[in-house]
Design a protein around this motif. Sequence first.
Motif, PDB file in Angstrom:
ATOM      1  N   GLY A 209      -6.589  -4.784   1.417  1.00  0.00           N
ATOM      2  CA  GLY A 209      -6.255  -6.171   1.097  1.00  0.00           C
ATOM      3  C   GLY A 209      -5.455  -6.342  -0.170  1.00  0.00           C
ATOM      4  O   GLY A 209      -5.515  -7.395  -0.819  1.00  0.00           O
ATOM      5  N   VAL A 210      -4.674  -5.318  -0.527  1.00  0.00           N
ATOM      6  CA  VAL A 210      -3.933  -5.374  -1.791  1.00  0.00           C
ATOM      7  C   VAL A 210      -2.420  -5.424  -1.588  1.00  0.00           C
ATOM      8  O   VAL A 210      -1.656  -5.242  -2.537  1.00  0.00           O
ATOM      9  N   GLN A 211      -1.957  -5.718  -0.353  1.00  0.00           N
ATOM     10  CA  GLN A 211      -0.521  -5.692  -0.103  1.00  0.00           C
ATOM     11  C   GLN A 211       0.240  -6.724  -0.948  1.00  0.00           C
ATOM     12  O   GLN A 211       1.393  -6.499  -1.330  1.00  0.00           O
ATOM     13  N   ASP A 212      -0.405  -7.859  -1.252  1.00  0.00           N
ATOM     14  CA  ASP A 212       0.265  -8.891  -2.039  1.00  0.00           C
ATOM     15  C   ASP A 212       0.405  -8.499  -3.501  1.00  0.00           C
ATOM     16  O   ASP A 212       1.092  -9.193  -4.270  1.00  0.00           O
ATOM     17  N   HIS A 213      -0.252  -7.435  -3.890  1.00  0.00           N
ATOM     18  CA  HIS A 213      -0.078  -6.885  -5.237  1.00  0.00           C
ATOM     19  C   HIS A 213       0.893  -5.707  -5.224  1.00  0.00           C
ATOM     20  O   HIS A 213       1.678  -5.532  -6.160  1.00  0.00           O
ATOM     21  N   VAL A 214       0.826  -4.898  -4.161  1.00  0.00           N
ATOM     22  CA  VAL A 214       1.647  -3.683  -4.103  1.00  0.00           C
ATOM     23  C   VAL A 214       3.120  -4.010  -3.917  1.00  0.00           C
ATOM     24  O   VAL A 214       3.990  -3.496  -4.632  1.00  0.00           O
ATOM     25  N   LEU A 215       3.455  -4.863  -2.940  1.00  0.00           N
ATOM     26  CA  LEU A 215       4.865  -5.131  -2.641  1.00  0.00           C
ATOM     27  C   LEU A 215       5.622  -5.761  -3.815  1.00  0.00           C
ATOM     28  O   LEU A 215       6.761  -5.370  -4.075  1.00  0.00           O
ATOM     29  N   PRO A 216       5.021  -6.710  -4.559  1.00  0.00           N
ATOM     30  CA  PRO A 216       5.745  -7.226  -5.726  1.00  0.00           C
ATOM     31  C   PRO A 216       6.044  -6.174  -6.781  1.00  0.00           C
ATOM     32  O   PRO A 216       7.081  -6.235  -7.452  1.00  0.00           O
ATOM     33  N   THR A 217       5.145  -5.182  -6.930  1.00  0.00           N
ATOM     34  CA  THR A 217       5.442  -4.141  -7.914  1.00  0.00           C
ATOM     35  C   THR A 217       6.605  -3.264  -7.451  1.00  0.00           C
ATOM     36  O   THR A 217       7.389  -2.777  -8.270  1.00  0.00           O
ATOM     37  N   LEU A 218       6.721  -3.053  -6.130  1.00  0.00           N
ATOM     38  CA  LEU A 218       7.865  -2.317  -5.602  1.00  0.00           C
ATOM     39  C   LEU A 218       9.153  -3.097  -5.859  1.00  0.00           C
ATOM     40  O   LEU A 218      10.190  -2.516  -6.211  1.00  0.00           O
ATOM     41  N   ALA A 219       9.079  -4.417  -5.672  1.00  0.00           N
ATOM     42  CA  ALA A 219      10.259  -5.261  -5.892  1.00  0.00           C
ATOM     43  C   ALA A 219      10.675  -5.260  -7.356  1.00  0.00           C
ATOM     44  O   ALA A 219      11.866  -5.342  -7.669  1.00  0.00           O
ATOM     45  N   GLU A 220       9.721  -5.150  -8.250  1.00  0.00           N
ATOM     46  CA  GLU A 220      10.060  -5.080  -9.679  1.00  0.00           C
ATOM     47  C   GLU A 220      10.808  -3.794  -9.991  1.00  0.00           C
ATOM     48  O   GLU A 220      11.743  -3.778 -10.794  1.00  0.00           O
ATOM     49  N   THR A 221      10.379  -2.693  -9.355  1.00  0.00           N
ATOM     50  CA  THR A 221      11.005  -1.398  -9.624  1.00  0.00           C
ATOM     51  C   THR A 221      12.336  -1.241  -8.900  1.00  0.00           C
ATOM     52  O   THR A 221      13.295  -0.697  -9.460  1.00  0.00           O
ATOM     53  N   PHE A 222      12.396  -1.734  -7.660  1.00  0.00           N
ATOM     54  CA  PHE A 222      13.624  -1.640  -6.848  1.00  0.00           C
ATOM     55  C   PHE A 222      13.975  -3.038  -6.332  1.00  0.00           C
ATOM     56  O   PHE A 222      13.749  -3.358  -5.160  1.00  0.00           O
ATOM     57  N   PRO A 223      14.528  -3.882  -7.205  1.00  0.00           N
ATOM     58  CA  PRO A 223      14.750  -5.294  -6.836  1.00  0.00           C
ATOM     59  C   PRO A 223      15.810  -5.509  -5.762  1.00  0.00           C
ATOM     60  O   PRO A 223      15.868  -6.585  -5.168  1.00  0.00           O
ATOM     61  N   SER A 224      16.626  -4.515  -5.486  1.00  0.00           N
ATOM     62  CA  SER A 224      17.675  -4.699  -4.479  1.00  0.00           C
ATOM     63  C   SER A 224      17.146  -4.577  -3.051  1.00  0.00           C
ATOM     64  O   SER A 224      17.864  -4.872  -2.094  1.00  0.00           O
ATOM     65  N   ILE A 225      15.891  -4.155  -2.882  1.00  0.00           N
ATOM     66  CA  ILE A 225      15.311  -3.956  -1.562  1.00  0.00           C
ATOM     67  C   ILE A 225      14.351  -5.094  -1.243  1.00  0.00           C
ATOM     68  O   ILE A 225      13.499  -5.445  -2.070  1.00  0.00           O
ATOM     69  N   ASP A 226      14.499  -5.662  -0.065  1.00  0.00           N
ATOM     70  CA  ASP A 226      13.533  -6.638   0.437  1.00  0.00           C
ATOM     71  C   ASP A 226      12.408  -5.836   1.092  1.00  0.00           C
ATOM     72  O   ASP A 226      12.502  -5.428   2.248  1.00  0.00           O
ATOM     73  N   TRP A 227      11.338  -5.593   0.368  1.00  0.00           N
ATOM     74  CA  TRP A 227      10.305  -4.673   0.826  1.00  0.00           C
ATOM     75  C   TRP A 227       9.521  -5.220   2.017  1.00  0.00           C
ATOM     76  O   TRP A 227       9.012  -4.442   2.832  1.00  0.00           O
ATOM     77  N   GLN A 228       9.412  -6.529   2.120  1.00  0.00           N
ATOM     78  CA  GLN A 228       8.763  -7.123   3.293  1.00  0.00           C
ATOM     79  C   GLN A 228       9.601  -6.876   4.546  1.00  0.00           C
ATOM     80  O   GLN A 228       9.115  -6.366   5.553  1.00  0.00           O
TER      81      GLN A 228
END
Length: 312
Positions: A209-228
């Motif tokens: 149940g932590v996807q809403d925390h994990v994906l934003p951190t990926l976006a911070e590191t690689f902002p050019s990718i729409d991780w969703q």
Amino acid sequence: MPTEQTDDLLRMDHLGIVGYGEVGRIFAAGLRAAGVRDLAVWDLKFADPAQQADPRAHAQGAGVHAADGVAALCAGRKLIISAVTASSTLAVAGAVAQHIAPGAFFLDLNSASPGTKQQAAALIHARGARYVEAGVMTSVPPYGIAVPMLLGGPHAAMLAPVLHGWGMDAKPVSDQLGVASAIKMCRSVMIKGLEALVIESYATARHYGVQDHVLPTLAETFPSIDWQQQGSYFFSRVVQHGQRRAEEMRESAHTVREAGINPLMASAIAEKQQWVADLARDGVFDGVPKGASWQDYADRLLAHVHTKPPEG
């Protein structure tokens, strides 16, 4: 610049494709649209009474001839395109080598290691035909026959203008066999590896149940990718084509091994792709609609692993 030989090849207008899956169908349709009038295809499913109805009907509807076998496919044709799974690369080259005309071209689109491509080339060259390897550098849809591909081998530069004439984006990179495939395979380790990592990471995050925390951190590191969006695309492609991807990754592992490196990562990626392919084959994702989110796929996967009886 086209030569007299390549102009003659264009005028022949008789082509054959081995493999009538997704890639074979796309290339057949694209070549027909480009003006190729006489196009034959062959697939093992054509000879299987339980599977032949759909591909034969599709071929008829697409205006291409479903050949009765490899010999019939090769008869009178100056270009044979191989578009099969990686594990069938050598088998197809060997079958075609028995019938391809001397001087004809064999274009190998398959995702295989440099060593595998070199073995395939030896079979074709022994017949007096001309082998050209292709490294297809991204998913064929939505590019169609214009998908970027790299060509390699001593005959690549001769064939390239012919392919350009049909609207293909084919770039010769080396007259040495194996270079184009090495580029493709090294890229595959990264791309298919990302797919495997996303599936493992996202499904695990969904479980906790932590996807809403994990994906934003990926976006911070690689902002050019729409991780969703990228996650949904990766899940859908692996569910649909995991078997083919697993075979490609086994060839990528061969490529790494041929370089003298232990292919720990490439082999693990192949296993993850195969795992998802096996789940798809078993119906775990049946009914998931086109355009579904990654969460839909992850939920099916998690429901399966949580209800699966313990082993042993």
